[in-house]
Design a protein around this motif. Structure first.
Motif, mmCIF file in Angstrom:
data_model
loop_
_atom_site.group_PDB
_atom_site.id
_atom_site.type_symbol
_atom_site.label_atom_id
_atom_site.label_comp_id
_atom_site.label_asym_id
_atom_site.label_seq_id
_atom_site.Cartn_x
_atom_site.Cartn_y
_atom_site.Cartn_z
ATOM 1 N N LEU A 8 0.828 -1.195 0.000
ATOM 2 C CA LEU A 8 0.000 0.000 0.000
ATOM 3 C C LEU A 8 0.868 1.252 0.000
ATOM 4 O O LEU A 8 1.916 1.296 0.634
ATOM 5 N N SER A 9 0.410 2.278 -0.730
ATOM 6 C CA SER A 9 1.175 3.524 -0.792
ATOM 7 C C SER A 9 0.245 4.688 -1.114
ATOM 8 O O SER A 9 -0.112 4.902 -2.279
ATOM 9 N N GLY A 10 -0.148 5.454 -0.073
ATOM 10 C CA GLY A 10 -0.973 6.640 -0.268
ATOM 11 C C GLY A 10 -2.177 6.377 -1.149
ATOM 12 O O GLY A 10 -2.898 5.388 -0.984
ATOM 13 N N LEU A 11 -2.379 7.255 -2.132
ATOM 14 C CA LEU A 11 -3.461 7.072 -3.105
ATOM 15 C C LEU A 11 -3.025 6.238 -4.302
ATOM 16 O O LEU A 11 -3.855 5.835 -5.108
ATOM 17 N N SER A 12 -1.733 5.992 -4.436
ATOM 18 C CA SER A 12 -1.242 5.332 -5.643
ATOM 19 C C SER A 12 -1.394 3.817 -5.600
ATOM 20 O O SER A 12 -1.412 3.168 -6.653
ATOM 21 N N ARG A 13 -1.510 3.241 -4.426
ATOM 22 C CA ARG A 13 -1.741 1.791 -4.306
ATOM 23 C C ARG A 13 -2.674 1.576 -3.133
ATOM 24 O O ARG A 13 -2.284 1.722 -1.976
ATOM 25 N N VAL A 14 -3.929 1.249 -3.436
ATOM 26 C CA VAL A 14 -4.959 1.141 -2.399
ATOM 27 C C VAL A 14 -5.736 -0.157 -2.574
ATOM 28 O O VAL A 14 -5.603 -0.848 -3.590
ATOM 29 N N ARG A 15 -6.552 -0.465 -1.599
ATOM 30 C CA ARG A 15 -7.347 -1.698 -1.675
ATOM 31 C C ARG A 15 -8.677 -1.489 -2.392
ATOM 32 O O ARG A 15 -9.248 -2.438 -2.932
ATOM 33 N N ALA A 16 -9.196 -0.282 -2.352
ATOM 34 C CA ALA A 16 -10.436 0.049 -3.067
ATOM 35 C C ALA A 16 -10.142 1.279 -3.917
ATOM 36 O O ALA A 16 -9.758 2.320 -3.388
ATOM 37 N N PHE A 17 -10.284 1.151 -5.221
ATOM 38 C CA PHE A 17 -9.938 2.252 -6.118
ATOM 39 C C PHE A 17 -11.032 2.439 -7.162
ATOM 40 O O PHE A 17 -11.766 1.502 -7.498
ATOM 41 N N THR A 18 -11.133 3.663 -7.651
ATOM 42 C CA THR A 18 -12.162 3.991 -8.635
ATOM 43 C C THR A 18 -11.535 3.966 -10.020
ATOM 44 O O THR A 18 -10.620 4.740 -10.316
ATOM 45 N N GLN A 19 -12.001 3.064 -10.846
ATOM 46 C CA GLN A 19 -11.386 2.839 -12.158
ATOM 47 C C GLN A 19 -12.263 3.385 -13.279
ATOM 48 O O GLN A 19 -13.464 3.131 -13.323
ATOM 49 N N ASP A 20 -11.646 4.159 -14.172
ATOM 50 C CA ASP A 20 -12.348 4.557 -15.395
ATOM 51 C C ASP A 20 -11.987 3.509 -16.446
ATOM 52 O O ASP A 20 -10.859 3.409 -16.895
ATOM 53 N N ASP A 21 -12.945 2.719 -16.782
ATOM 54 C CA ASP A 21 -12.668 1.534 -17.589
ATOM 55 C C ASP A 21 -13.581 1.520 -18.809
ATOM 56 O O ASP A 21 -14.775 1.826 -18.708
ATOM 57 N N ALA A 22 -13.027 1.168 -19.946
ATOM 58 C CA ALA A 22 -13.820 1.108 -21.171
ATOM 59 C C ALA A 22 -13.394 -0.097 -21.995
ATOM 60 O O ALA A 22 -12.220 -0.506 -21.973
ATOM 61 N N HIS A 23 -14.351 -0.661 -22.722
ATOM 62 C CA HIS A 23 -14.065 -1.773 -23.622
ATOM 63 C C HIS A 23 -14.825 -1.573 -24.927
ATOM 64 O O HIS A 23 -15.985 -1.169 -24.923
ATOM 65 N N VAL A 24 -14.121 -1.834 -26.007
ATOM 66 C CA VAL A 24 -14.707 -1.725 -27.342
ATOM 67 C C VAL A 24 -14.752 -3.118 -27.944
ATOM 68 O O VAL A 24 -13.746 -3.851 -27.920
ATOM 69 N N PHE A 25 -15.903 -3.488 -28.489
ATOM 70 C CA PHE A 25 -16.058 -4.752 -29.196
ATOM 71 C C PHE A 25 -16.242 -4.408 -30.667
ATOM 72 O O PHE A 25 -17.194 -3.715 -31.037
#
Length: 337
Positions: free
Chosen positions: A68-85
């Protein structure tokens, strides 16, 4: 997750829950398998492709304490994720669209960007899903995309995702440190494992391709990089408080309120501070890294002006309308400093 391959690869890193009846659950660690389920809900025609899905949600990883390291490595994180098919013929166009978004996004923050072509290690194919032939095909496509963009890519041998090669965007912060930020990944494996297809022009099922894209990667980690890159001095357009109005004394508060209301009327985020001595309030605003401070006293009330000071120093007394115009233009252009 077993079908996608994520369980085999990441099962020891997941938050897992076993019920009293022996059912095992995992808190969502990533979005990829869920987007394949959305695509698989019905049969698609080639005319309806590409299908693009995006969401910003919390994901969970059972990181160990030492990781774990500050905000850069956390257990719960908010991901902006996208997928194109999409079809194989649409890969380059879709990659370039995401690439353009990445460039536009990071240019607004003043990051110097480099591209890394992250490929597999042919000597360790047991670490990857898919055949050597499919990997070679995918790598060649990314090499073509990079060449057509006219940029030099850093070689990232062995840095690929377990399901496909990727383009990683590397940013240098103001202290010269390098970070991997955005990523675009090419995946032939997930569509094959989930039997994702479209009906082509011949009314035959045609396998589709999956493109993974994350602009920030995780919002938490991106913010940690941005805070350190700017030293907390966000550009005007991003600053939570864009200006502070400081009356010299109590008799100037009414005019200071008028000035603040003019700023609010045009959408500029402003606060009025009248407590404590003027010197302390100015120092406090600087410590808070507020981009602009407006001081109003007898002369400013008389002339309907405000004395403006930015991070670089004192600018001088200006009509309030001119100050508003200056700040609005800086916000409109998203000036870096």
């Amino acid at each position: 997750y077993e079908r996608s391959g994520h369980w085999e690869k990441f099962k020891d890193e997941l938050f897992r829950i076993t019920t009293r009846e022996g059912h095992e659950f995992a808190m969502k660690p990533m979005n990829c398998p869920h987007h394949t389920q959305i695509y698989a809900r019905r049969q698609w025609s080639y005319r309806e492709l590409p299908q693009r899905y995006a969401n910003t949600t919390t994901c969970y990883r059972d990181e160990q304490t030492g990781e774990l390291s500050g905000l850069s490595r956390v257990r719960a994180f908010t991901q902006d994720d996208a997928h194109v098919f999409c079809r194989s013929t649409q890969i380059k166009e879709e990659f370039n669209k995401v690439w353009d978004i990445v460039q536009t996004f990071y240019a607004a923050f003043g990051f110097d960007m480099k591209v890394r072509l992250s490929t597999h290690d042919p000597e360790r194919m047991e670490n990857y899903l898919g055949s050597p032939e499919s990997w070679e095909t995918a790598v060649k496509i990314l090499e073509q995309i990079v060449a057509e963009k006219g940029v030099g890519a850093i070689a990232g041998d062995g840095e690929a995702a377990f399901y496909g090669p990727k383009l990683d965007f590397m940013a240098n912060d103001s202290m010269g440190r390098e970070w991997q930020v955005a990523t675009i990944q090419l995946d032939f494996v997930q569509p094959m494992r989930f039997d994702l297809t479209c009906m082509n022009e011949k009314s035959e099922k045609e396998p589709v391709v999956m493109i993974h894209a994350a602009i920030m990667g995780s919002i938490d980690r991106f913010l940690s990089i941005l805070i350190e890159h700017t030293g907390g001095a966000f550009p005007l357009w991003l600053s939570p408080v864009q200006a502070k109005v400081l009356p010299v004394s109590e008799k100037h508060i009414a005019y200071a309120q008028e000035v603040a209301e003019q700023f609010r009327a045009v959408g500029i985020r402003v606060e009025l501070s009248a407590d404590d001595s003027l010197g302390k309030r100015i120092r406090s605003a600087k410590m808070e890294k507020v981009p602009y401070v407006l001081v109003v006293g007898d002369a400013e009330v008389e002339a309907k002006t405000a004395t403006l000071e930015g991070r670089a120093g004192k600018i001088g007394a200006l009509p309030v309308a001119d100050i508003i115009a200056k700040l609005k233009e800086e916000i409109r252009t998203r000036a870096i400093s």
